[in-house]
Design a protein around this motif. Sequence first.
Motif, PDB file in Angstrom:
ATOM      1  N   ILE A 261      62.647  16.456  46.358  1.00 48.14           N
ATOM      2  CA  ILE A 261      61.510  15.646  45.922  1.00 48.14           C
ATOM      3  C   ILE A 261      60.231  16.158  46.576  1.00 48.14           C
ATOM      4  O   ILE A 261      59.195  16.303  45.922  1.00 48.14           O
ATOM      5  CB  ILE A 261      61.745  14.157  46.257  1.00 48.14           C
ATOM      6  N   VAL A 262      60.316  16.470  47.865  1.00 55.36           N
ATOM      7  CA  VAL A 262      59.147  16.965  48.604  1.00 55.36           C
ATOM      8  C   VAL A 262      58.690  18.298  48.039  1.00 55.36           C
ATOM      9  O   VAL A 262      57.499  18.496  47.757  1.00 55.36           O
ATOM     10  CB  VAL A 262      59.454  17.088  50.113  1.00 55.36           C
ATOM     11  N   TRP A 263      59.635  19.235  47.855  1.00 54.87           N
ATOM     12  CA  TRP A 263      59.180  20.556  47.423  1.00 54.87           C
ATOM     13  C   TRP A 263      58.657  20.552  45.997  1.00 54.87           C
ATOM     14  O   TRP A 263      57.670  21.219  45.695  1.00 54.87           O
ATOM     15  CB  TRP A 263      60.206  21.653  47.660  1.00 54.87           C
ATOM     16  N   ALA A 264      59.267  19.775  45.126  1.00 55.55           N
ATOM     17  CA  ALA A 264      58.773  19.730  43.744  1.00 55.55           C
ATOM     18  C   ALA A 264      57.374  19.115  43.691  1.00 55.55           C
ATOM     19  O   ALA A 264      56.490  19.612  42.981  1.00 55.55           O
ATOM     20  CB  ALA A 264      59.740  18.943  42.882  1.00 55.55           C
ATOM     21  N   THR A 265      57.184  18.066  44.460  1.00 53.78           N
ATOM     22  CA  THR A 265      55.872  17.415  44.503  1.00 53.78           C
ATOM     23  C   THR A 265      54.834  18.353  45.119  1.00 53.78           C
ATOM     24  O   THR A 265      53.702  18.468  44.621  1.00 53.78           O
ATOM     25  CB  THR A 265      55.956  16.102  45.301  1.00 53.78           C
TER      26      THR A 265
ATOM     27  N   GLY B 164      64.555  11.472  41.906  1.00 54.31           N
ATOM     28  CA  GLY B 164      63.460  11.218  42.832  1.00 54.31           C
ATOM     29  C   GLY B 164      62.135  11.771  42.346  1.00 54.31           C
ATOM     30  O   GLY B 164      61.092  11.122  42.460  1.00 54.31           O
ATOM     31  N   VAL B 165      62.158  12.975  41.786  1.00 53.25           N
ATOM     32  CA  VAL B 165      60.925  13.576  41.269  1.00 53.25           C
ATOM     33  C   VAL B 165      60.403  12.764  40.085  1.00 53.25           C
ATOM     34  O   VAL B 165      59.192  12.520  39.970  1.00 53.25           O
ATOM     35  CB  VAL B 165      61.160  15.056  40.882  1.00 53.25           C
ATOM     36  N   ALA B 166      61.293  12.319  39.222  1.00 55.30           N
ATOM     37  CA  ALA B 166      60.870  11.507  38.079  1.00 55.30           C
ATOM     38  C   ALA B 166      60.262  10.185  38.531  1.00 55.30           C
ATOM     39  O   ALA B 166      59.220   9.761  38.021  1.00 55.30           O
ATOM     40  CB  ALA B 166      62.052  11.261  37.146  1.00 55.30           C
ATOM     41  N   VAL B 167      60.888   9.551  39.510  1.00 60.51           N
ATOM     42  CA  VAL B 167      60.346   8.289  40.038  1.00 60.51           C
ATOM     43  C   VAL B 167      59.001   8.535  40.717  1.00 60.51           C
ATOM     44  O   VAL B 167      58.052   7.757  40.533  1.00 60.51           O
ATOM     45  CB  VAL B 167      61.352   7.616  41.000  1.00 60.51           C
ATOM     46  N   ALA B 168      58.882   9.608  41.466  1.00 63.68           N
ATOM     47  CA  ALA B 168      57.603   9.947  42.101  1.00 63.68           C
ATOM     48  C   ALA B 168      56.527  10.166  41.036  1.00 63.68           C
ATOM     49  O   ALA B 168      55.379   9.734  41.208  1.00 63.68           O
ATOM     50  CB  ALA B 168      57.746  11.189  42.979  1.00 63.68           C
ATOM     51  N   GLY B 169      56.898  10.809  39.951  1.00 66.67           N
ATOM     52  CA  GLY B 169      55.940  11.021  38.861  1.00 66.67           C
ATOM     53  C   GLY B 169      55.484   9.710  38.241  1.00 66.67           C
ATOM     54  O   GLY B 169      54.308   9.529  37.919  1.00 66.67           O
ATOM     55  N   ILE B 170      56.410   8.785  38.088  1.00 66.28           N
ATOM     56  CA  ILE B 170      56.070   7.474  37.522  1.00 66.28           C
ATOM     57  C   ILE B 170      55.160   6.713  38.473  1.00 66.28           C
ATOM     58  O   ILE B 170      54.127   6.161  38.083  1.00 66.28           O
ATOM     59  CB  ILE B 170      57.350   6.674  37.203  1.00 66.28           C
ATOM     60  N   VAL B 171      55.545   6.674  39.748  1.00 68.46           N
ATOM     61  CA  VAL B 171      54.814   5.868  40.735  1.00 68.46           C
ATOM     62  C   VAL B 171      53.475   6.497  41.106  1.00 68.46           C
ATOM     63  O   VAL B 171      52.442   5.824  41.125  1.00 68.46           O
ATOM     64  CB  VAL B 171      55.680   5.653  41.997  1.00 68.46           C
ATOM     65  N   ALA B 172      53.479   7.787  41.414  1.00 73.26           N
ATOM     66  CA  ALA B 172      52.278   8.420  41.973  1.00 73.26           C
ATOM     67  C   ALA B 172      51.379   9.067  40.925  1.00 73.26           C
ATOM     68  O   ALA B 172      50.171   9.167  41.130  1.00 73.26           O
ATOM     69  CB  ALA B 172      52.690   9.469  43.006  1.00 73.26           C
TER      70      ALA B 172
END
Length: 105
Positions: free
Chosen positions: A14-18, A69-77
């Motif tokens: 999640i960290v590296w993709a973000t 996690g990356v998908a959720v981060a995309g939705i939230v952030a």
Amino acid sequence: MAWILLVLAAMLEIVWATALERSDGFTRLWPAVIGVATAALSLVILTFVLRSLPMGTAYAVWVGLGALGVAVAGIVALGESAAPARLLCLALILVGVIGLRILDG
């Protein structure tokens, strides 16, 4: 212990993709450095996990939790779509990961 390390490796995904998304195609130094470093660390941790867990299970969980996690981060952030169908598909990934954990014992 292997499962804890596997979750840690997935969290690093999640960290590296973000970070790579924030690097603007490697034009911003620090997000690029963070992205590459955490990707490498995630992969190293996965190699240790593979000593204890079956390859198919470990890789599926690593990729599944990382993608979730990356998908959720995309939705939230980032304000990406939180359409019900998309959330259902993300929930199915989580159900699959839980199923693999239960079957692995």
